[in-house]
Design an enzyme around this catalytic site. Structure first.
Site, PDB file in Angstrom:
ATOM      1  N   GLY A 240       0.754  -1.245   0.000  1.00 47.15           N
ATOM      2  CA  GLY A 240       0.000   0.000   0.000  1.00 47.15           C
ATOM      3  C   GLY A 240       0.783   1.293   0.000  1.00 47.15           C
ATOM      4  N   ARG A 279       3.003  -1.630  -6.004  1.00 45.39           N
ATOM      5  CA  ARG A 279       3.277  -0.360  -6.679  1.00 45.39           C
ATOM      6  C   ARG A 279       4.660   0.194  -6.335  1.00 45.39           C
ATOM      7  NH1 ARG A 279      -0.890   3.030  -8.110  1.00 45.39           N
ATOM      8  NH2 ARG A 279      -2.235   1.923  -6.648  1.00 45.39           N
ATOM      9  N   ARG A 315      -5.487   3.497 -15.761  1.00 44.87           N
ATOM     10  CA  ARG A 315      -5.550   4.235 -14.490  1.00 44.87           C
ATOM     11  C   ARG A 315      -6.157   5.637 -14.603  1.00 44.87           C
ATOM     12  NH1 ARG A 315      -1.797   5.651 -11.715  1.00 44.87           N
ATOM     13  NH2 ARG A 315      -2.684   5.124  -9.706  1.00 44.87           N
ATOM     14  N   CYS A 344     -13.059   5.089 -28.666  1.00 43.94           N
ATOM     15  CA  CYS A 344     -14.315   5.826 -28.778  1.00 43.94           C
ATOM     16  C   CYS A 344     -15.014   5.917 -27.435  1.00 43.94           C
ATOM     17  CB  CYS A 344     -15.198   5.170 -29.828  1.00 43.94           C
ATOM     18  SG  CYS A 344     -14.371   5.164 -31.415  1.00 43.94           S
TER      19      CYS A 344
END
Ligand SMILES: *Cc1c(COP(=O)(O)O)cnc(C)c1O
Length: 423
Positions: A240, A279, A315, A344
């Protein structure tokens, strides 16, 4: 810190010029830096050096490319997986089964069986139904599952709602006041060995306070469980930690501050700690390189249309996430542009009214900090083939996932038998 830098007016990944890579491999593509992946892992490991044999299980969902996992496995990383597919990737990358943690709120019995047969380190169990199912599967196989109960500590991670996982209204974990009873149940079930507790409260955390609050609750819980006669050998503190996306904002707390907080809060727990960073390890180790197809101006806004889109990097569309966008070879001057892809959907947008160096059709740009939750979330929406992933190491690079061809993409469909006959 990362290894994407300007050299002779063009962005390099380590010693590889990204414009040359674009010429050789086409655009768009993801480029990852081995040195950055390795550096982030070793910095995190060093920050935890005072702990007794911590297990650092890379959260595979952040970047499941087998070469990325293998880069980490060589440094001793374990893996935190949330599906059989991720477990197989980790094993294929050389992560020993004894360093694999299986997390996730909906493990199927087939996945449980595969993980038991592989002999993984630990299952993080998220509820009573799952615990009973795991017991049945393990007993039938004559195996024992080491189980940590995932706690929902009900703390506000103060991050984006879609990546907050530790509030009581979130689907994850077991409420604190039900852990003791569930732990006792686990201790009595065949095929189950309760070994500890786990928590993961969210992602891209900008402060250590919610983590410290959650860990404090875990510490109290360990004491409670032991008072009730339970054995608690392990605590999994999840992942986290946030990373800097926007260089104009103060960076989130780094591994050193985190490691010091963990050492202070967990002193005297007498457990083996596990960590699940995702991450933090790979986020800054990747960029998405795209080419400008066209620049549309004259209306209210100037639109820069790239050949990469939301299907390649979701993201910004999914979370409104901010990514730095830089020309590989910046021109003098400036412009304000909304940077979009060709899909689109109005939501297919990487940046809104962003000040950038001027770009022209044919120019190359890099969407920075795209190593985590980038390629892994890609889809083929609008029948756009999956783009390549390229791993750089010094002067070398390897295409670690080739570009999908249109034949592969379309050839995966099947014509229903009744449509094969002429109408
Ligand atoms: C996603 C996830 C992680 C990794 O989170 P990061 O923010 O990328 O560090 C760790 N553990 C669990 C259970 C997760 O779901």
């Amino acid at each position: 810190m990362d290894h994407f830098h300007d050299r002779d007016g063009v962005m390099h990944a380590e010693d590889v010029a990204l414009d040359a890579l674009a010429a050789a491999e086409g655009t768009p593509f993801y480029a990852y830096s081995s040195a950055t992946i390795e550096r982030h892992f070793t910095v995190f490991r060093d920050a935890l050096a005072g702990l007794d044999d911590p297990l650092i299980a890379f959260a595979v969902k952040a970047n499941p490319n087998v070469s990325v996992i293998a880069t980490l496995a060589r440094l001793g990383a374990g893996a935190d997986v949330v599906s059989e597919g991720e477990m197989r990737r980790a094993l294929a990358a050389g992560v020993p089964a004894g360093r694999i943690i299986f997390s996730g709120v909906g493990k199927t019995r087939a996945e449980m069986a595969a993980a038991l047969i592989a002999g993984i380190f630990q299952f993080n169990v998220e509820g009573e139904g799952e615990l009973h199912a795991l017991s049945e599967v393990a007993a039938a196989l004559g195996r024992t599952a080491s189980v940590a109960i995932r706690v929902n500590p009900d703390v506000d991670a103060r991050t984006h709602a879609k990546i907050s996982t530790g509030k009581k209204e979130n689907k994850f974990g077991v409420p604190l006041d039900r852990i003791a009873a569930l732990y006792a149940t686990a201790a009595g079930l065949p095929g189950i060995r309760p070994v500890g507790v786990a928590a993961h409260i969210g992602s891209q955390l900008a402060s250590l306070e919610p983590l410290e609050e959650a860990y404090g609750k875990l510490g109290a819980l360990v004491a409670t469980l032991r008072r009730q006669g339970q054995t608690v050998e392990r605590v999994d503190l999840g992942g986290g930690l946030g990373i800097p996306y926007d260089p104009s904002l103060p960076p989130p707390p780094g591994p050193a501050a985190y490691g010091a907080m963990v050492a202070r809060v967990t002193a005297g727990w007498g457990v083996r700690l596990a960590f699940e960073p995702g991450r933090l390890i790979v986020g800054n180790a990747g960029v998405l390189v795209a080419r400008v197809i066209t620049v549309k101006s004259g209306g209210e806004r100037t639109f820069v249309v790239l050949d990469a889109a939301m299907n390649d990097l979701l993201r910004p569309s999914l979370y409104g996430a901010w990514h730095d966008i830089r020309a590989l070879s910046p021109r003098a001057g400036g412009m304000t542009a909304t940077i979009v892809g060709p899909v689109c959907e109005t939501g297919d947008q990487f940046a809104e009214d962003r000040s950038i160096t001027p770009v022209q059709p044919g120019d190359l740009v890099a969407v920075m900090t795209a190593g985590a939750y980038g390629a892994t979330m890609a889809s083929t929406y609008n029948s756009r083939p999956l783009i390549p992933e390229i791993l750089v190491r010094g002067r070398d690079y390897a295409v670690v996932r080739p570009r999908q061809t249109l034949d592969q993409l379309i050839g995966a469909d099947r014509i229903a038998p009744w449509l094969k006959e002429r109408p």
